[in-house]
Design a protein around this motif. Structure first.
Motif, short mmCIF file in Angstrom:
data_model
loop_
_atom_site.label_atom_id
_atom_site.label_comp_id
_atom_site.label_asym_id
_atom_site.label_seq_id
_atom_site.Cartn_x
_atom_site.Cartn_y
_atom_site.Cartn_z
N THR A 153 2.52 24.25 -20.09
CA THR A 153 1.79 24.87 -21.19
C THR A 153 0.43 25.36 -20.74
OG1 THR A 153 2.93 23.36 -22.71
CG2 THR A 153 1.02 24.49 -23.57
N GLY A 154 -0.25 24.59 -19.90
CA GLY A 154 -1.54 25.01 -19.37
C GLY A 154 -1.45 26.26 -18.53
N VAL A 155 -0.42 26.34 -17.70
CA VAL A 155 -0.24 27.54 -16.86
C VAL A 155 0.05 28.77 -17.72
CG1 VAL A 155 1.32 28.59 -15.16
CG2 VAL A 155 0.46 26.28 -14.79
N VAL A 156 0.90 28.61 -18.72
CA VAL A 156 1.24 29.74 -19.59
C VAL A 156 0.01 30.21 -20.35
CG1 VAL A 156 2.56 30.39 -21.66
CG2 VAL A 156 3.68 29.18 -19.79
N ILE A 157 -0.77 29.28 -20.87
CA ILE A 157 -1.99 29.67 -21.60
C ILE A 157 -2.98 30.36 -20.66
CG2 ILE A 157 -4.04 28.73 -22.76
CD1 ILE A 157 -2.22 26.80 -24.20
N SER A 158 -3.10 29.86 -19.44
CA SER A 158 -4.01 30.50 -18.47
C SER A 158 -3.57 31.93 -18.15
CB SER A 158 -4.08 29.68 -17.19
OG SER A 158 -4.59 28.41 -17.44
N SER A 194 -0.48 25.40 -30.20
CA SER A 194 0.34 24.59 -31.11
C SER A 194 1.20 23.60 -30.32
CB SER A 194 1.21 25.49 -31.96
OG SER A 194 2.12 24.74 -32.70
N SER A 195 1.73 24.04 -29.19
CA SER A 195 2.54 23.12 -28.38
C SER A 195 1.67 22.03 -27.78
CB SER A 195 3.30 23.87 -27.29
OG SER A 195 2.42 24.40 -26.34
N TYR A 196 0.42 22.32 -27.45
CA TYR A 196 -0.51 21.27 -27.00
C TYR A 196 -0.72 20.24 -28.11
CZ TYR A 196 -2.36 22.41 -22.38
OH TYR A 196 -2.52 22.60 -21.04
N GLN A 197 -0.81 20.70 -29.33
CA GLN A 197 -0.97 19.76 -30.44
C GLN A 197 0.26 18.87 -30.56
OE1 GLN A 197 -1.25 21.66 -34.26
NE2 GLN A 197 -1.98 19.81 -35.28
N ASN A 198 1.45 19.44 -30.43
CA ASN A 198 2.67 18.64 -30.46
C ASN A 198 2.70 17.63 -29.32
OD1 ASN A 198 3.59 20.00 -32.70
ND2 ASN A 198 4.84 21.44 -31.53
#
Length: 193
Positions: free
Chosen positions: A97-102, A141-145
């Motif tokens: 998720t971090g890579v995709v957001i970056s 949102s996925s980070y929140q999950n």
């Protein structure tokens, strides 16, 4: 986060915690089973009451109880499952998720600083920016999950560690009393010889 997902997390957490508590009370029941016929109402929480209760057992039954207590095996499935889940799955999900957001933020920055857009490409540019922003919202949102899952696992680990401590403390009391009574039996046999 949707209410149904949150309810599912709460139900699964309460189910696992309930299972831990059930196994703890079953463990207490197994340890106190030999004493039911002698002293059915006494709770064996102190070393003194355990000592007196074990002393009242006949020697043959004492040996069986001692073997049952010493053969107790700690089930390790819950900590192993939580540990593997925490180490592998949560780490991979957080990293992905971090890579995709970056990448999305880099694309957004690139698209925003592109000065060579002509009038025909404005709608494409707008659609690209909107899709990047939607991806960012989904990523956050996925980070929140994932944080809810991590909180769930933390609470589960805390309950398991607490109940494991209670089990091992009670087990240690029984073993100490058993060892002491066994020493007394051995010294009594040596004195009789």
């Amino acid at each position: 986060m949707e209410i149904s997902v949150l309810i599912l997390y709460i139900l699964s957490l309460s189910g696992v915690v309930g299972l831990e508590i059930y196994f703890y009370y079953r463990f207490i029941k197994v340890l106190s089973l030999p004493f039911k016929e002698f002293e059915p109402q006494v709770e064996f929480t102190s070393v003194e009451t355990l000592y007196e209760a074990y002393k009242k057992l006949p020697k043959g039954k004492f040996k069986h109880v001692k073997l049952r207590v010493r053969a107790w095996n700690k089930p390790e499935i819950i900590p192993q499952t939580v540990d593997s889940f925490m180490k592998i799955i949560v780490t991979l999900l957080l990293t992905t998720t971090g890579v995709v957001i970056s990448i999305l933020i880099a694309n957004l920055n690139f698209a925003n600083s592109n000065k060579e857009i002509n009038a025909n490409q404005r709608s494409d540019w707008y659609d690209n920016i909107r899709s990047i922003l939607e991806g960012l919202v989904k990523g956050i949102s996925s980070y929140q999950n994932l944080m809810y899952i991590a909180l769930f696992l933390f609470i589960l680990s805390f309950v398991h560690i607490s109940i494991s401590y209670l089990k091992s403390s009670l087990y240690k009391k029984h073993v100490v009393v058993l060892d002491e009574i066994e020493k007394e039996y051995n010294t009594d046999q040596k004195l009789k010889k």
